[in-house]
Design a protein around this motif. Structure first.
Motif, mmCIF file in Angstrom:
data_model
loop_
_atom_site.group_PDB
_atom_site.id
_atom_site.type_symbol
_atom_site.label_atom_id
_atom_site.label_comp_id
_atom_site.label_asym_id
_atom_site.label_seq_id
_atom_site.Cartn_x
_atom_site.Cartn_y
_atom_site.Cartn_z
ATOM 1 N N GLY A 121 0.820 -1.202 0.000
ATOM 2 C CA GLY A 121 0.000 0.000 0.000
ATOM 3 C C GLY A 121 0.850 1.247 0.000
ATOM 4 O O GLY A 121 2.011 1.234 -0.408
ATOM 5 N N ASP A 122 0.282 2.328 0.503
ATOM 6 C CA ASP A 122 0.969 3.616 0.551
ATOM 7 C C ASP A 122 2.105 3.570 1.569
ATOM 8 O O ASP A 122 1.895 3.224 2.732
ATOM 9 C CB ASP A 122 -0.038 4.713 0.925
ATOM 10 C CG ASP A 122 0.635 6.061 1.041
ATOM 11 O OD1 ASP A 122 0.973 6.636 -0.005
ATOM 12 O OD2 ASP A 122 0.827 6.521 2.190
ATOM 13 N N LEU A 123 3.291 3.941 1.130
ATOM 14 C CA LEU A 123 4.481 3.881 1.972
ATOM 15 C C LEU A 123 4.300 4.639 3.283
ATOM 16 O O LEU A 123 4.532 4.102 4.371
ATOM 17 C CB LEU A 123 5.686 4.429 1.203
ATOM 18 C CG LEU A 123 7.002 4.510 1.962
ATOM 19 C CD1 LEU A 123 7.505 3.119 2.307
ATOM 20 C CD2 LEU A 123 8.044 5.258 1.149
ATOM 21 N N GLY A 124 3.866 5.894 3.197
ATOM 22 C CA GLY A 124 3.706 6.712 4.394
ATOM 23 C C GLY A 124 2.681 6.152 5.358
ATOM 24 O O GLY A 124 2.929 6.063 6.568
ATOM 25 N N ASN A 125 1.532 5.756 4.847
ATOM 26 C CA ASN A 125 0.476 5.205 5.710
ATOM 27 C C ASN A 125 0.914 3.928 6.396
ATOM 28 O O ASN A 125 0.723 3.762 7.603
ATOM 29 C CB ASN A 125 -0.798 4.927 4.899
ATOM 30 C CG ASN A 125 -1.502 6.180 4.455
ATOM 31 O OD1 ASN A 125 -1.296 7.262 5.005
ATOM 32 N ND2 ASN A 125 -2.331 6.050 3.437
ATOM 33 N N GLU A 126 1.464 3.013 5.618
ATOM 34 C CA GLU A 126 1.866 1.717 6.171
ATOM 35 C C GLU A 126 2.976 1.880 7.207
ATOM 36 O O GLU A 126 2.957 1.238 8.251
ATOM 37 C CB GLU A 126 2.312 0.767 5.055
ATOM 38 C CG GLU A 126 1.230 0.398 4.080
ATOM 39 C CD GLU A 126 0.048 -0.313 4.715
ATOM 40 O OE1 GLU A 126 0.261 -1.173 5.595
ATOM 41 O OE2 GLU A 126 -1.096 -0.004 4.344
ATOM 42 N N LEU A 127 3.929 2.748 6.920
ATOM 43 C CA LEU A 127 5.024 2.968 7.852
ATOM 44 C C LEU A 127 4.519 3.602 9.148
ATOM 45 O O LEU A 127 4.877 3.159 10.247
ATOM 46 C CB LEU A 127 6.103 3.831 7.205
ATOM 47 C CG LEU A 127 7.452 3.792 7.884
ATOM 48 C CD1 LEU A 127 8.063 2.410 7.780
ATOM 49 C CD2 LEU A 127 8.384 4.798 7.277
ATOM 50 N N CYS A 128 3.679 4.614 9.032
ATOM 51 C CA CYS A 128 3.144 5.285 10.226
ATOM 52 C C CYS A 128 2.303 4.337 11.068
ATOM 53 O O CYS A 128 2.370 4.368 12.304
ATOM 54 C CB CYS A 128 2.348 6.525 9.833
ATOM 55 S SG CYS A 128 3.403 7.874 9.253
ATOM 56 N N ASP A 129 1.521 3.484 10.421
ATOM 57 C CA ASP A 129 0.729 2.488 11.158
ATOM 58 C C ASP A 129 1.638 1.541 11.931
ATOM 59 O O ASP A 129 1.372 1.214 13.092
ATOM 60 C CB ASP A 129 -0.168 1.692 10.206
ATOM 61 C CG ASP A 129 -1.323 2.505 9.645
ATOM 62 O OD1 ASP A 129 -1.583 3.628 10.148
ATOM 63 O OD2 ASP A 129 -1.956 2.025 8.677
ATOM 64 N N SER A 130 2.716 1.097 11.300
ATOM 65 C CA SER A 130 3.655 0.181 11.961
ATOM 66 C C SER A 130 4.403 0.859 13.095
ATOM 67 O O SER A 130 4.656 0.243 14.135
ATOM 68 C CB SER A 130 4.647 -0.381 10.936
ATOM 69 O OG SER A 130 3.970 -1.140 9.966
ATOM 70 N N ILE A 131 4.750 2.121 12.911
ATOM 71 C CA ILE A 131 5.425 2.880 13.972
ATOM 72 C C ILE A 131 4.563 2.905 15.221
ATOM 73 O O ILE A 131 5.039 2.653 16.333
ATOM 74 C CB ILE A 131 5.738 4.316 13.492
ATOM 75 C CG1 ILE A 131 6.865 4.297 12.461
ATOM 76 C CG2 ILE A 131 6.078 5.237 14.659
ATOM 77 C CD1 ILE A 131 7.036 5.600 11.710
ATOM 78 N N GLU A 132 3.295 3.187 15.038
ATOM 79 C CA GLU A 132 2.376 3.256 16.178
ATOM 80 C C GLU A 132 2.138 1.871 16.793
ATOM 81 O O GLU A 132 2.205 1.705 18.009
ATOM 82 C CB GLU A 132 1.043 3.854 15.724
ATOM 83 C CG GLU A 132 0.078 4.068 16.866
ATOM 84 C CD GLU A 132 -1.211 4.738 16.416
ATOM 85 O OE1 GLU A 132 -2.239 4.439 17.043
ATOM 86 O OE2 GLU A 132 -1.185 5.531 15.466
ATOM 87 N N GLU A 133 1.880 0.883 15.944
ATOM 88 C CA GLU A 133 1.549 -0.459 16.438
ATOM 89 C C GLU A 133 2.698 -1.110 17.202
ATOM 90 O O GLU A 133 2.485 -1.797 18.202
ATOM 91 C CB GLU A 133 1.139 -1.351 15.267
ATOM 92 C CG GLU A 133 0.739 -2.751 15.697
ATOM 93 C CD GLU A 133 0.249 -3.611 14.536
ATOM 94 O OE1 GLU A 133 0.129 -4.829 14.745
ATOM 95 O OE2 GLU A 133 -0.013 -3.067 13.433
ATOM 96 N N PHE A 134 3.927 -0.876 16.756
ATOM 97 C CA PHE A 134 5.070 -1.567 17.346
ATOM 98 C C PHE A 134 5.954 -0.652 18.201
ATOM 99 O O PHE A 134 7.067 -1.025 18.560
ATOM 100 C CB PHE A 134 5.892 -2.249 16.250
ATOM 101 C CG PHE A 134 5.122 -3.324 15.536
ATOM 102 C CD1 PHE A 134 4.919 -4.563 16.123
ATOM 103 C CD2 PHE A 134 4.566 -3.076 14.298
ATOM 104 C CE1 PHE A 134 4.193 -5.550 15.480
ATOM 105 C CE2 PHE A 134 3.838 -4.052 13.630
ATOM 106 C CZ PHE A 134 3.644 -5.292 14.227
ATOM 107 N N ASN A 135 5.449 0.533 18.548
ATOM 108 C CA ASN A 135 6.173 1.467 19.429
ATOM 109 C C ASN A 135 7.594 1.739 18.948
ATOM 110 O O ASN A 135 8.557 1.635 19.706
ATOM 111 C CB ASN A 135 6.178 0.958 20.870
ATOM 112 C CG ASN A 135 4.794 0.879 21.439
ATOM 113 O OD1 ASN A 135 3.997 1.802 21.275
ATOM 114 N ND2 ASN A 135 4.474 -0.234 22.089
ATOM 115 N N VAL A 136 7.712 2.109 17.707
ATOM 116 C CA VAL A 136 9.006 2.423 17.095
ATOM 117 C C VAL A 136 9.344 3.872 17.412
ATOM 118 O O VAL A 136 8.478 4.743 17.407
ATOM 119 C CB VAL A 136 8.916 2.207 15.559
ATOM 120 C CG1 VAL A 136 10.126 2.773 14.850
ATOM 121 C CG2 VAL A 136 8.726 0.729 15.257
ATOM 122 N N ASP A 137 10.623 4.136 17.701
ATOM 123 C CA ASP A 137 11.020 5.524 17.951
ATOM 124 C C ASP A 137 12.135 6.017 17.022
ATOM 125 O O ASP A 137 12.575 7.152 17.121
ATOM 126 C CB ASP A 137 11.390 5.752 19.421
ATOM 127 C CG ASP A 137 12.403 4.770 19.965
ATOM 128 O OD1 ASP A 137 12.917 3.940 19.195
ATOM 129 O OD2 ASP A 137 12.678 4.831 21.164
#
Length: 141
Positions: free
Chosen positions: A89-105
Motif C-alpha cells: 500500500g501507501d508507503l507513508g500510511n503503512e510505515l506510520c501504522d507500523s510505527i504506532e503499532e510496534f512502538n518504534v522511535d
C-alpha cells in the motif's frame, strides 16, 4: 534520549545491507530492538482491467517471497530481529501504522543519490509523514 525500537525500511535490494549495518551498529550501542519492514506494491491499485490475473494469489505470492528475503536479511544482521514485517500500500500510511503499532522511535531508510531520486524520492515523503526520528542513509549510485 536513547532509542528503544529501530525500524529499518528495506527495499530488498543489495543496498539494504548498508541500512541493516547502520541500524544494528546503533542498536548495539543503545541496546535497542530492531525490526525490518518492506512495503510492497499493492497490485489491486495498479490493476487496469486489461489483464486477466488472480490479484489475491499474486499478492500472496509476493508477500511470501518478500518475507523469505527479509528472513535472509535477518540472518545477515547477526542481531536479534524483533519483527519482519511485509505490507503493501501507501508507503507513508503503512510505515506510520507500523510505527504506532510496534512502538518504534527511530526509522532508518536509505536515499539513493542519483538523478531519479532528485525527482521522485520516497524518502522525502517519509520526512513529511514520519512522527518519529528518521535516519536517512545516503546510498551513492
Amino acid at each position: 534520549m536513547s532509542y528503544q525500537h529501530i525500524l529499518v525500511a528495506i527495499d530488498l535490494s543489495e543496498d539494504s545491507k548498508t541500512l541493516i549495518d547502520k541500524a544494528v551498529a546503533l542498536a548495539k550501542a543503545v541496546k535497542a530492538d530492531v525490526s525490518f519492514i518492506h512495503i510492497d506494491v499493492n497490485y489491486a491499485e495498479l490493476y487496469t482491467g486489461l489483464v486477466d490475473i488472480n490479484l489475491a494469489e499474486t499478492q500472496s505470492q509476493s508477500i511470501e517471497t518478500s518475507q523469505e528475503q527479509l528472513q535472509k536479511l535477518a540472518k545477515y544482521a547477526q542481531y536479534p530481529i524483533k519483527h519482519t514485517l511485509v505490507s503493501s500500500g501507501d508507503l507513508g500510511n503503512e510505515l506510520c501504522d507500523s510505527i504506532e503499532e510496534f512502538n518504534v522511535d527511530l526509522v532508518v531508510c536509505g536515499h539513493h543519490q542519483d538523478f531519479w531520486s532528485k525527482l521522485l524520492s520516497s524518502t522525502r515523503q517519509l520526512m513529511n509523514r514520519t512522527p518519529v526520528d528518521l535516519l536517512v542513509v545516503p546510498i551513492k549510485d
